[in-house]
Write an enzyme that holds these catalytic residues in place. Structure first.
Site, short mmCIF file in Angstrom:
data_model
loop_
_atom_site.label_atom_id
_atom_site.label_comp_id
_atom_site.label_asym_id
_atom_site.label_seq_id
_atom_site.Cartn_x
_atom_site.Cartn_y
_atom_site.Cartn_z
N ASP A 175 36.65 38.61 42.71
CA ASP A 175 37.82 38.23 42.18
C ASP A 175 38.21 36.66 42.68
O ASP A 175 37.79 36.16 43.74
CB ASP A 175 39.00 38.72 42.81
CG ASP A 175 40.47 38.99 42.05
OD1 ASP A 175 40.56 37.89 41.56
OD2 ASP A 175 41.21 39.45 42.54
N THR B 119 40.58 34.93 43.48
CA THR B 119 41.70 34.81 44.80
C THR B 119 41.14 35.67 45.91
O THR B 119 40.78 36.79 45.90
CB THR B 119 43.04 35.83 44.33
OG1 THR B 119 43.44 35.27 43.27
CG2 THR B 119 44.08 35.52 45.52
N ASP C 79 40.79 42.97 47.09
CA ASP C 79 41.96 43.15 47.97
C ASP C 79 43.19 43.84 47.67
O ASP C 79 44.05 44.01 48.36
CB ASP C 79 42.19 41.86 48.61
CG ASP C 79 42.77 40.75 47.51
OD1 ASP C 79 42.91 41.31 46.46
OD2 ASP C 79 43.02 39.60 48.21
#
Length: 826
Positions: A327, A329, A561
């Site tokens: 991802d 981020t 996350d």
């Protein structure tokens, strides 16, 4: 199980009744009562072994029991003490295994304290954080987006969107209102609410499901499965060949006793020495222990890098990873954003926009990186009165608020807020082309219906956010490129924007991007291996991408996350969560980065490769001796029926040089060397590719010298033949080690030279020091029988068999590469 559960439910039924105030929760006295009643939530199960399990795994197994039994029989036969040296090796192996397993357990237990589930409970009117094992029946829990629900309960205030896919397999979000039941094992995808705990511990839904259906069992390790299979085969041959040898000696009358039960002459002792030599040689002492201790060392090394291993055998999958799904981020970017610009589109001023955005962010209670950026940028603005709110959802891609003045405002990605104005769209695209994140604030005079797509809303402002690229992102991406790992970026953000950021950090083929907005899952699976960057990805699409890559034969690691990553984390071969992320994501992952640090991932993959590559090398060394001993046992059992003077000729001391140096010491040091080679083929293919030719050369050495002895017993008697064989196969075992160590680096070169020098020294010490004191060779050989012509025979046998061995190894390597090119093996 059913009786215990019934007893537990009866205990809950008989519990003291409390009137729960949603604004106060339990009092201190009520909590004390619950603790006294034993109605406290059971702590989460440890992924580490119990101390009894550690002890039993390392001490109690078929081969260990057999070796100790052999030692007992040898004691009865009054065999010389030097023949018991194999017990020293066995005890050292057991000691190392116990030490490493206990170290790994202690480290993992220590790290688990950091990631153990924490929850917010309401007690005496105050919100406090406690561990999951401190929750009691009737507690009031406060849940928010990203939380994993750890108990069964009833919603008493607020509303939630809950995903129960870990329990039901269905990934749809379920709306929970006051009075709704919530189940342990599910996770919150949106909203904030209070629940009262109705069931805890083993009575909760997730615990019952796990104990009854075992639905959460992870796939078995290929390595352990392979080794167990090898051990079953070896065990069968050890028992079969050992039994055949004992029967042969019994028929020949070698197990003779006096009438009073004492041993008759040396026949019994000789037979026991022969049988023990055969059985001990066939048993790959320490191979299984080396596997578990090597994996344990991997856990320890990862722990030092602040990586919590939640599934031991994920280290095995790390070694095979060839595709890494990230991802944006938290991996390429550091997870923080800044509001770089606010462009007004209507009558509202920038200050008005700030008031609305601050009120919306506070009203929804969202705690993601976007909301944090808004709170920081507009912290000095005015807070407006909020009537109701809709928290952000990874499916909706927007959050909204209804103010007391009757106006509704929503912030979301331009594709999801019903934006139709081409001028505004082009302006947004211009920012996205620069790698910036763009959100649009829209307004409506009516409340928003979450069941319908947004439309006919008035654009009020463009909010431009900038990701902070991590300083080490370029270095990390470069490491994966150099080491044969393909990087894929999967994000909920705009595909073009993510592509630009991916290109900045050097992701290969970052220009191959696609938006998955509204794309059916079947279509997603078809294009999964055609693109590098995927934008506007829903949780179900993330899972479909990972699954499709695996179906193409890739070994996939996934990082995440958030709750939107959970489905993909569960589908990946190896999943890595960040400790700063949601509890639900951490609970679903094999590994957790306690520092939420992407920089550790190259080290993580490298550690997996080190463990498995070195384990394959060392297991090959063990099996060489096993195959050799099994063949020679069979051969001399047959010869024993032809000529009763022939018994299995190799005693345990004959193989000490081989076992101590080219197996024991080499495997110990090889197991801990850095090794970044990408894994190919299966574990069994790799160990057999090295061990079978290695065993064959040793068998050939022994067979040739046996034939020479058989044809001319006066020229080479049995003792001379044994001595020549021991010296030659000790040397050829070193050649096998060299090929397994290839290609050489400084570490393996120094190790190889050191072992060769020690081999020469051991023979010199045995001949000129040990024999001078005891009059016998420690290795059970007779140096004085070796004359000039015998040296030439040994040299010729060694050179000839080594040449054949090297040719065979090269041919096997060529054949394996051919099969690999044809796609028959990977």
């Amino acid at each position: 199980m059913k009786k215990k559960l019934a007893k537990f439910y009866k205990q809950i039924e008989d519990a003291t009744s409390f009137d729960i105030n949603p604004s106060v929760g339990l009092t201190a006295d009520q909590v004390k009562t619950r603790i006294e009643e034993g109605l406290v939530n059971k702590p989460p199960k440890h992924v580490t072994k119990s101390y009894w399990k550690i002890l039993s795994d390392n001490l109690i197994n078929f081969f260990n029991i057999l070796l100790f039994a052999i030692a007992v029989v040898m004691v009865i036969a009054q065999v010389e003490i030097k023949y018991f040296a194999f017990l020293i090796i066995l005890i050292i192996n057991i000691g190392i295994g116990l030490y490493q397993d206990i170290r790994a357990r202690k480290l993992v237990d220590k790290l688990q304290v950091v990631t153990s589930p924490r929850v917010i409970v309401l007690r005496n009117g105050e919100e406090i954080e406690v561990s999951s094992k401190e929750v009691v029946l009737s507690d009031v829990l406060i849940l928010k987006t990203g939380d994993q629900i750890i108990v069964d309960g009833e919603l008493i205030e607020g509303s939630l969107e809950v995903n129960e896919s870990l329990l039901t397999g269905e990934s749809l979000d379920i709306k929970k209102e006051v009075g709704s039941k919530v189940l342990s094992g599910s996770f919150v995808t949106g909203g904030r609410a209070k629940i009262v705990v109705k069931t805890i511990g083993r009575g909760s839904y997730a615990e019952r499901l796990q104990e009854q259906a075992r639905s959460f069992k992870r796939p078995k390790s290929e390595i352990i499965t392979s080794i167990k299979r090898v051990f079953k085969i070896i065990g069968f041959f050890v028992v079969a060949l050992g039994t055949a040898l004992i029967i042969t000696y019994a028929v020949q009358g070698k197990f003779s006793f006096n009438p009073d039960g004492t041993v008759q002459g040396s026949s019994f002792q000789t037979a026991i020495t022969s049988v023990s030599g055969s059985l001990v040689s066939m048993i790959p002492t320490g191979m299984y222990l080396l596997t578990s201790s090597t994996l344990a060392v991997g856990v320890i090394r990862l722990g030092r890098k602040r990586m919590l291993v939640q599934e031991l055998y994920c280290i095995e999958m790390l070694a095979r990873v060839d595709t890494l799904c990230l991802d944006k981020t938290g991996t390429i970017t550091d997870g923080t954003m800044n509001v770089s610009d606010v462009i007004t589109l209507g009558e509202l001023t920038k200050n008005d926009i700030g008031d609305i955005v601050l009120s919306l962010t506070k009203g929804t209670g969202d705690t993601n990186s976007t909301s944090n950026a808004f709170l920081k940028a507009f912290e000095n603005n005015k807070l407006l009165e909020v009537h109701s709110s809709i928290p952000f959802s990874s499916k909706r891609k927007y959050s909204a608020v209804l103010l007391k003045n009757g106006l509704t405002y929503a912030i979301g990605a331009r594709e999801f807020v019903g934006l139709t104005d081409e001028k505004i769209i082009k302006k947004c695209e211009g920012f996205e082309a620069e790698g910036l994140r763009v959100l649009v604030l829209v307004s409506s005079a009516k409340p928003i219906d979450v069941e319908r797509p947004l439309s006919n809303l008035k654009p009020e402002a463009i909010l431009v956010l900038e990701d902070n690229i991590k300083p080490d992102a370029i270095t990390n991406i470069e490491w994966f490129k150099k080491n044969g790992v393909t990087t894929k970026i999967i994000s909920g953000d705009n595909a073009l924007s993510v592509s630009k950021i991916a290109a900045k950090v050097g992701v290969l083929d970052a220009n191959k991007y696609v938006s998955l907005d509204g794309m059916p899952l079947d279509e997603v699976r078809k294009i999964a291996n055609q693109y590098t960057v995927f934008g506007r990805v829903s949780p179900e699409q993330k899972e479909a991408l990972v699954t499709a890559m695996r179906e193409e034969g890739h070994v996939v690691a996934m990082t995440g996350d958030g709750v939107n990553d959970i489905l993909a984390l569960r589908s990946a071969d190896c999943s890595i969560a960040m400790a700063s992320g949601s509890q639900a994501a951490k609970n679903s992952a094999h590994l957790v980065s306690l520092d939420s640090n992407f920089s550790a991932l190259p080290d993580v993959v490298a550690e997996g490769r080190r463990v498995i590559n070195n384990l394959q090398r060392t297991c090959s060394l063990f099996l060489c001796k096993t195959f050799f001993a099994a063949f020679m046992t069979l051969l001399f059992t047959i010869l024993g029926w032809i000529d009763s003077s022939y018994i299995f000729p190799y005693s345990t001391p004959n193989l000490y040089v081989w076992e101590l140096l080219t197996i024991g010491m080499a495997s110990f040091f090889l197991a801990f060397q850095p090794n970044n080679e990408r894994l190919k083929n299966t574990f069994n293919q790799n160990i057999l590719k090295n061990s079978v030719p290695g065993a064959a050369i040793q068998i050939l050495v022994a067979t040739i010298l046996l034939i020479i002895h058989w044809n001319n017993r006066d020229f080479i008697d049995l003792e001379t033949m044994i001595t020549m064989t021991v010296m030659v196969f000790s040397f050829t075992s070193y050649i096998v080690l060299l090929t397994i160590c290839f290609p050489f680096d400084i570490y393996r070169a120094v190790l190889s030279i050191g072992i060769f020098i020690m081999m020469i020294l051991l023979f010199i010490i045995d001949k000129f020091a040990y024999m001078a004191v005891t009059g016998k060779s420690f290795f059970d050989i007779t140096y004085e029988t070796i004359n000039g012509s015998n040296w030439w025979i040994m040299l010729a046998v060694a050179v000839g068999t080594i040449s054949i061995y090297l040719l065979a190894v090269n041919l096997i390597d060529i054949y394996m590469k051919k099969l690999e090119r044809e796609g028959k093996i990977k």
